[in-house]
Motif scaffolding. Structure first.
Motif, PDB file in Angstrom:
ATOM      1  N   VAL D  18       0.843  -1.204   0.000  1.00 53.44           N
ATOM      2  CA  VAL D  18       0.000   0.000   0.000  1.00 53.44           C
ATOM      3  C   VAL D  18       0.872   1.245   0.000  1.00 53.44           C
ATOM      4  O   VAL D  18       0.600   2.217  -0.727  1.00 53.44           O
ATOM      5  CB  VAL D  18      -0.958   0.007   1.219  1.00 53.44           C
ATOM      6  CG1 VAL D  18      -1.766   1.296   1.242  1.00 53.44           C
ATOM      7  CG2 VAL D  18      -1.878  -1.204   1.202  1.00 53.44           C
ATOM      8  N   ALA D  19       1.929   1.224   0.781  1.00 48.57           N
ATOM      9  CA  ALA D  19       2.828   2.381   0.838  1.00 48.57           C
ATOM     10  C   ALA D  19       3.467   2.648  -0.518  1.00 48.57           C
ATOM     11  O   ALA D  19       3.575   3.801  -0.954  1.00 48.57           O
ATOM     12  CB  ALA D  19       3.910   2.148   1.900  1.00 48.57           C
ATOM     13  N   SER D  22       0.581   3.962  -2.956  1.00 50.19           N
ATOM     14  CA  SER D  22       0.088   5.297  -2.623  1.00 50.19           C
ATOM     15  C   SER D  22       1.211   6.319  -2.709  1.00 50.19           C
ATOM     16  O   SER D  22       0.989   7.469  -3.112  1.00 50.19           O
ATOM     17  CB  SER D  22      -0.577   5.296  -1.246  1.00 50.19           C
ATOM     18  OG  SER D  22       0.316   4.821  -0.260  1.00 50.19           O
ATOM     19  N   GLY D  23       2.421   5.912  -2.363  1.00 45.14           N
ATOM     20  CA  GLY D  23       3.565   6.814  -2.525  1.00 45.14           C
ATOM     21  C   GLY D  23       3.776   7.169  -3.985  1.00 45.14           C
ATOM     22  O   GLY D  23       3.998   8.343  -4.327  1.00 45.14           O
ATOM     23  N   THR D  26       1.203   9.691  -5.071  1.00 48.97           N
ATOM     24  CA  THR D  26       1.451  11.006  -4.490  1.00 48.97           C
ATOM     25  C   THR D  26       2.482  11.793  -5.308  1.00 48.97           C
ATOM     26  O   THR D  26       2.368  13.005  -5.499  1.00 48.97           O
ATOM     27  CB  THR D  26       1.922  10.855  -3.025  1.00 48.97           C
ATOM     28  OG1 THR D  26       0.901  10.175  -2.313  1.00 48.97           O
ATOM     29  CG2 THR D  26       2.176  12.197  -2.378  1.00 48.97           C
ATOM     30  N   GLY D  30      -1.519  12.501  -7.341  1.00 46.98           N
ATOM     31  CA  GLY D  30      -2.750  11.713  -7.322  1.00 46.98           C
ATOM     32  C   GLY D  30      -3.442  11.826  -5.975  1.00 46.98           C
ATOM     33  O   GLY D  30      -2.806  11.717  -4.929  1.00 46.98           O
ATOM     34  N   ASN D  31      -4.751  12.086  -5.990  1.00 45.90           N
ATOM     35  CA  ASN D  31      -5.523  12.092  -4.758  1.00 45.90           C
ATOM     36  C   ASN D  31      -6.429  10.866  -4.771  1.00 45.90           C
ATOM     37  O   ASN D  31      -7.308  10.731  -5.632  1.00 45.90           O
ATOM     38  CB  ASN D  31      -6.349  13.388  -4.652  1.00 45.90           C
ATOM     39  CG  ASN D  31      -6.969  13.524  -3.272  1.00 45.90           C
ATOM     40  OD1 ASN D  31      -6.603  12.799  -2.343  1.00 45.90           O
ATOM     41  ND2 ASN D  31      -7.912  14.444  -3.146  1.00 45.90           N
ATOM     42  N   ILE D  32      -6.198   9.975  -3.813  1.00 45.23           N
ATOM     43  CA  ILE D  32      -6.983   8.737  -3.749  1.00 45.23           C
ATOM     44  C   ILE D  32      -8.393   9.058  -3.280  1.00 45.23           C
ATOM     45  O   ILE D  32      -8.590   9.686  -2.247  1.00 45.23           O
ATOM     46  CB  ILE D  32      -6.297   7.738  -2.796  1.00 45.23           C
ATOM     47  CG1 ILE D  32      -4.976   7.285  -3.419  1.00 45.23           C
ATOM     48  CG2 ILE D  32      -7.201   6.550  -2.509  1.00 45.23           C
ATOM     49  CD1 ILE D  32      -4.126   6.399  -2.528  1.00 45.23           C
TER      50      ILE D  32
END
Lengths: 287, 287, 287, 287
Positions: D18-19, D22-23, D26, D30-32
């Motif tokens: 996940v890191a 999502s990293g 970012t 990108g906005n989840i």
């Protein structure tokens, strides 16, 4: 088992939140086992997330982890957040009046390990359920509510709840209206079961109201209690089919089943940190 | 096929009604193929019955049978009653505004033989659905409702319904409020679909109301129209589960499915003489 | 209350049956309070009827009424029939193995007056539930089933059931397969709960089977036991939604709820004489 | 709108996934907006995730983003992954035989914008639906299947699907069995609707099978087609209640409604990249 620990997070939406949280957990060898995230629409911009994780480095009470998380992640993003460990159950108390079906359902499920709570005890304005409750090895506190002495009764109840260290109060068909002052002591931590599909048939005797309106389904609603009666954030609802053959007594009897299951689900979800409150609504994660 | 003909009967309860009706049918070689009976509780003492039967002696229009039944059974027991033949479908008209999902569902099911109606035509305050309706070989009548000219529009609609000989009027998302005078022309013969689980969210924009209240189920209600808005006898209701992920537009979209199926069931039951009205409630037989 | 007494009738269809039964009841001042009738399609020609009625002339045991009904109505129409009085509850026994949720649900509902049975006692191949059962004031009989001694155990169970005068035997998660000889002693009078949506996942460990097949709903089935395992006439079924998040243990836990409610409904319907068996199917009246 | 783009990821579980994802997002602003993640139990160790995000930097076709993601994240974690843009709909074709209810339901929903697909056309072994399909502005290709010429017909169908560039093939009551060779061309990209609650009543005429078994609920199952008939991974299932009154024809009619809604949901979820296949099961995210 979902994991050793979980985070429930609410904050204003902006890029980088998931990366920050997951990056933080990776630092401490956390392996995310379940993650559910929700963002409300752009104008509202609310971010909600629940993360369950395991880590060989993390044990309860984990105060150092809380401190690190606060400093590194929660404060920069101005989060409302809550870290809990699967091994540390919330302390829960039940309030009940005469009907015992919701109470017994909770006790039953709890005794089977279906409700991850530390059950502190049961308070009732009636003496009736002492034997049933004590059979589960739990304290039963009878606090009668005398005419005009609601205030004293509530004070006694708050004392008892405080003594028990209650973190969640479940109104399992507690039939008296609690004062706003009482409710304010446990914000988003009092779960009530109302025996109708709210907002239909708020107030008293909802099965009679349902019968008189001639509905074809009856329901039950579990919600957080607020200062306004039967108007708090809904956690769970369900319905069952009825027919012209069902009189008020039949509705009452059939309704018990749906009350029991709706309340049990809502309580469980709260205990597992699946419920976030968003205004007068809830986000319920991963059920 | 259930039978050649059916009787739907309402009267004050007393001993001997079933014996009188079934004895009467036996005289004419009637073989009962389905019978469903309901008596309200003793104080209220209302008797309801639906009987489907076959008989080699009975053919539509069967006026002699009606006369005999009236004299021998219905008058002695002071019955409200209705005899209909399976081969004679009720004449039905549909009123609709802009949303077409409920309309199309009915047309579709009708074209497949799932709705035993003689479909007379469709009236709308919008011109939009002409092509879709005419593709089913049905007349489409556009009656716009000008500002302040509701009365004239309703008169034109009543004329058209009269010309069509409509026995049932279905409001398949007709979004204007009909006057009490209009409704009174078709007592218990106008079926409306309301896009909420009544009595919750009566009135306008129920999906927005549902979103704002944060309910976990949304529903639809088919009911007979009365002079009071969204307050008539409920024929059928159903719900579907929604979540925090659903915005108002999602609720609207998901709700269409339940609106369609609830309305189709209610219309069908009415067409099959399964629905008796009892005050503001309904008895729905043998579904 | 539906009435003082009820008749459940099965026979070959022909004209005049309803007239004969209702005419008979009228003779004895019977007032029919609920009647439900079903005829299978013409080729099969089976007639089923349940009639509930009240009469000032009729009191239990009503043997004279049985004799009259047999002579005047039942014999001429060659009926299978059963007359019972609301005030005379059927004697019921429960068989159970280790899982106690279905047992406790039945005891609970019975103690609240929701199951109109005279509960004779509980038999188990395990000693575990003695305390819980005796707390309801009921006898608990532990009959262990030794390896290779199934026959002796069944003989002891039949003796006990005979001594109790059991008219209905409920298998509330009794986990051993009963021999055809045992089942034949109680034709259409043994109700079993199977923890799947039959015919899917018959046999052992249905929740594991369900998990491995990856279904999105799990269910439970209450059926009459026959000599063929999990293949008898279905009385009631229901399902609940599950997801990829649910492992086998979760399915087991969530399934308990649906097992409990499905079994309780089926038992109640049997006790109220609502269930007629038709080959390997059932007719369930007026629920 | 959930976001501009989404990632659907499957890989072996380990810390940091996940890191990493999502990293990466970012980095590109990108906005989840929605994230749902599931890990199977530790022994199996499968990781599944769906991420919807918005970014000012990302536009379709986004090949540079795919290349970066592959290099930085997907290859190190050995992921099966799929990036798609909300604005780029999948190309979908429908195969259908004589029953048209599932076909029309899909066309209807698609024409209302409820199914985010680019609908390429409809293939049928019957000529019947040409007019209905062409009314939606879609090509209709009639490919009859002659006795003994299944192979040629399948070749013609594959040609047509190839010409259309179909990415998803929906069997909307296509009543012929497709060969393993055909199915292998579209792994996890052929969705079939089977008109029973699988695994009950696989094979032909499931409503007759259901009638003969006497079940109290009937269902429908949408699943990915595999080389084994009616045995592929289940995407969605649902049921409706039936009774002894329903003959085979009634079951067929009532079943259509549940077939329609189950198939529409499954197709939609696939189009929105919510469905990951895990052996013979599915993970369905965020519905």
């Amino acid at each position: 088992m979902e994991g050793h620990a979980r985070l429930l997070i609410t904050c204003t939406d902006r890029p980088g939140i998931v990366a920050a949280v997951s990056g933080f957990l990776t630092q401490y060898r956390g392996n995310i086992t379940a993650l559910d995230q929700h963002t409300t629409d752009p104008e509202q911009g609310c971010f909600f997330m629940r993360v369950a994780f395991r880590s060989p480095d993390v044990e309860p009470p984990g105060n150092w982890l809380r401190a690190e998380f606060r400093r590194e992640v929660a404060e920069p993003f101005e989060m409302d957040w809550h870290l809990s460990f699967a091994a540390e159950h919330k302390r829960m108390a039940i309030l009940v009046s005469r009907p015992d079906h919701a109470l017994l359902e909770l006790l039953w499920r709890w005794s089977r390990g279906e409700l991850p709570a530390e059950l502190a005890g049961v308070i009732s304005n009636h003496p009736d359920h002492r034997e049933a409750v004590e059979a589960f090895g739990l304290p039963y506190r009878h606090i009668p509510v005398e005419q005009g002495a609601q205030e004293e009764a509530e004070a006694a109840m708050l004392d008892q709840l405080g003594e028990w260290g209650a973190e969640l109060v479940v109104l399992a068909r507690y039939m008296r209206i609690l004062s706003p002052g009482f409710v304010a002591q446990y914000p988003s931590r009092i779960i009530n079961i109302h025996h109708s599909f709210l907002p239909a048939f708020a107030g008293s005797d909802p099965y009679r109201q349902a019968f008189e309106r001639g509905v074809k389904l009856i329901g039950a609603t579990a919600h957080y209690a607020t200062s306004e009666l039967d108007a708090g954030p809904v956690i769970e609802q369900d319905v069952i089919r009825v027919s012209h053959r069902d009189g008020v007594a039949d509705l009452r009897e059939r309704g018990r089943e749906v009350e029991r299951s709706v309340l049990a689900r809502a309580v469980r979800w709260h205990l597992e940190d699946r419920v976030a409150v968003w205004g007068n609504r809830t986000v319920v994660f991963g059920t």
